[in-house]
Design an enzyme around this catalytic site. Structure first.
Site, PDB file in Angstrom:
ATOM      1  N   SER A  91     136.145   3.933  23.630  1.00  0.00           N
ATOM      2  CA  SER A  91     135.682   5.318  23.603  1.00  0.00           C
ATOM      3  C   SER A  91     134.166   5.316  23.656  1.00  0.00           C
ATOM      4  O   SER A  91     133.520   4.602  22.877  1.00  0.00           O
ATOM      5  CB  SER A  91     136.158   6.034  22.342  1.00  0.00           C
ATOM      6  OG  SER A  91     135.384   7.201  22.092  1.00  0.00           O
ATOM      7  N   GLY A  92     133.599   6.106  24.552  1.00  0.00           N
ATOM      8  CA  GLY A  92     132.145   6.168  24.661  1.00  0.00           C
ATOM      9  C   GLY A  92     131.494   6.784  23.435  1.00  0.00           C
ATOM     10  O   GLY A  92     130.544   6.228  22.866  1.00  0.00           O
ATOM     11  N   SER A  93     131.986   7.954  22.990  1.00  0.00           N
ATOM     12  CA  SER A  93     131.361   8.622  21.847  1.00  0.00           C
ATOM     13  C   SER A  93     131.505   7.775  20.582  1.00  0.00           C
ATOM     14  O   SER A  93     130.568   7.679  19.776  1.00  0.00           O
ATOM     15  CB  SER A  93     131.959  10.018  21.638  1.00  0.00           C
ATOM     16  OG  SER A  93     133.336   9.947  21.348  1.00  0.00           O
ATOM     17  N   GLY A 259     132.699  10.097  26.525  1.00  0.00           N
ATOM     18  CA  GLY A 259     132.155   9.067  27.399  1.00  0.00           C
ATOM     19  C   GLY A 259     133.135   8.647  28.473  1.00  0.00           C
ATOM     20  O   GLY A 259     132.772   8.494  29.642  1.00  0.00           O
ATOM     21  N   THR A 260     134.420   8.480  28.087  1.00  0.00           N
ATOM     22  CA  THR A 260     135.411   8.063  29.084  1.00  0.00           C
ATOM     23  C   THR A 260     135.673   9.183  30.094  1.00  0.00           C
ATOM     24  O   THR A 260     135.951   8.912  31.259  1.00  0.00           O
ATOM     25  CB  THR A 260     136.718   7.641  28.401  1.00  0.00           C
ATOM     26  OG1 THR A 260     137.097   8.609  27.427  1.00  0.00           O
ATOM     27  CG2 THR A 260     136.572   6.284  27.729  1.00  0.00           C
TER      28      THR A 260
END
Length: 343
Positions: A91-93, A259-260
């Protein structure tokens, strides 16, 4: 008090998505890799996720990140991501928030200017670049997972909505990508409930019709996510902006653009010939927060052109706390938790 447990937390957010970082109170988990530790939690100790994401301690819109020792000696720390939908491998965040916590905790000492280090996610090693100014972590840039388009402009009939056109990207999970304007949305905060309802109907229809398989991971389960795409505007040379929002679970729209989700957008824009390596896309959320995706390269994997990318955002620390978990509380379920709490 003998039936109380204590967990140490750092609450953070990136783009509005709250990530609760568990920094202490959990015993070492079995598993020779972070992925194996994640699978142990998923299989034998899901109580931690449930405890921190539901009443009385949390809400499903949050995420939880458990700091664990890395298996790879190149990594400064490992982390396991827990969300209402389960255990995403990336996960980006959550990575932006975890990287900030690692710096704030002193696991990686802060250095003025730009510094680089690695974290170990269940998906593997993640390169991180942090920008620190006057002791404040002003930005985190992390690798997005290699992303590609699985299906382009398919049509599905959705009860009460009619025929809906969607594409599917993989960027750490499978995403349905839909045009917000075609569905009557401007992507403003007052539409949040309607966006959630619309996304749920589309995702249910897609899940009932077909499944998806990753070129190396194989079957990763039903498609879980949907990303609403607003119009794309070019705001400078090699720089684009688009309003966006992501559905992750019934009733849950992410506070950030994710983010994804941003990586999925880059994959689609590349597939359509609208961007090239070096271009950037800022996705803007219902709450006017944003992440910046940078298209860094592309390579071929079988039939797929896979987009390499990074995601940049800022995480804010909200709180440091020790929470007391009283297992005698009728609202608290400790059965999937007590065996992993450190004494």
């Amino acid at each position: 008090m003998s039936n109380d447990l204590t967990l140490r937390l750092m609450d953070t957010h990136a783009g509005g998505d709250v990530s609760r970082i568990v920094t202490g109170g959990i015993a070492p988990l079995p598993g020779s890799t972070v992925r194996e530790q994640m699978e142990y939690l998923q299989r034998d100790a899901d109580g931690l996720r449930k405890l921190l994401l539901f009443e009385p301690y949390g809400i499903p819109e949050m995420s939880v990140d458990l700091l664990v020792p890395p298996a790879d000696p190149q990594a400064a720390a490992g982390y396991i991501i827990m969300e209402v939908m389960g255990y995403p491998i990336y996960s980006g965040s959550n990575t932006i928030c975890t990287a900030t916590a690692v710096l704030e905790q002193g696991i990686v000492p802060k250095q003025e200017g730009t510094q680089r280090f690695q974290l170990e996610a269940p998906a593997g090693l993640v390169q991180v670049e942090a920008r620190v100014e006057n002791g404040v972590v002003e930005a985190i840039t992390c690798e997005g997972l290699p992303s590609y388009i699985d299906s382009y402009r398919h049509t599905i009939h959705v009860p009460s909505l009619g025929d809906v056109t969607y594409s599917v990207a993989y960027s750490g999970g499978f995403y349905a990508l839909v045009d917000a304007t075609d569905l009557g949305f401007d992507l403003t905060l007052d539409e949040e409930d309607d966006l959630s309802d619309c996304a749920h109907r589309i995702v249910e229809a897609i899940q009932a019709e077909r499944g998806f398989s990753h070129y190396t991971l194989g079957d990763v389960g039903p498609l879980p996510f949907l990303h609403f795409m607003g119009p794309v505007e070019q705001v400078a040379d090699n720089f684009y902006r688009s309003r966006s929002t992501t559905y992750v679970h019934p009733g849950v729209i992410c506070r950030s653009t994710t983010g994804t989700g941003t990586s999925a957008r880059l994959a689609l824009m590349h597939y359509e010939g609208r961007i090239q390596p070096g271009d950037r896309l800022e996705t803007v959320s219902l709450r006017e927060t944003g992440f910046i995706g940078n298209f860094t390269g592309v390579h071929q994997e079988g039939p797929h052109q896979v987009v390499e990318n990074t995601i940049t955002g800022k995480s804010y620390v909200l709180a440091h706390s020790d929470i007391v978990v009283n297992c005698d509380d009728p609202m608290v379920e400790c059965s999937g938790l007590q065996h992993i709490v450190s004494s």
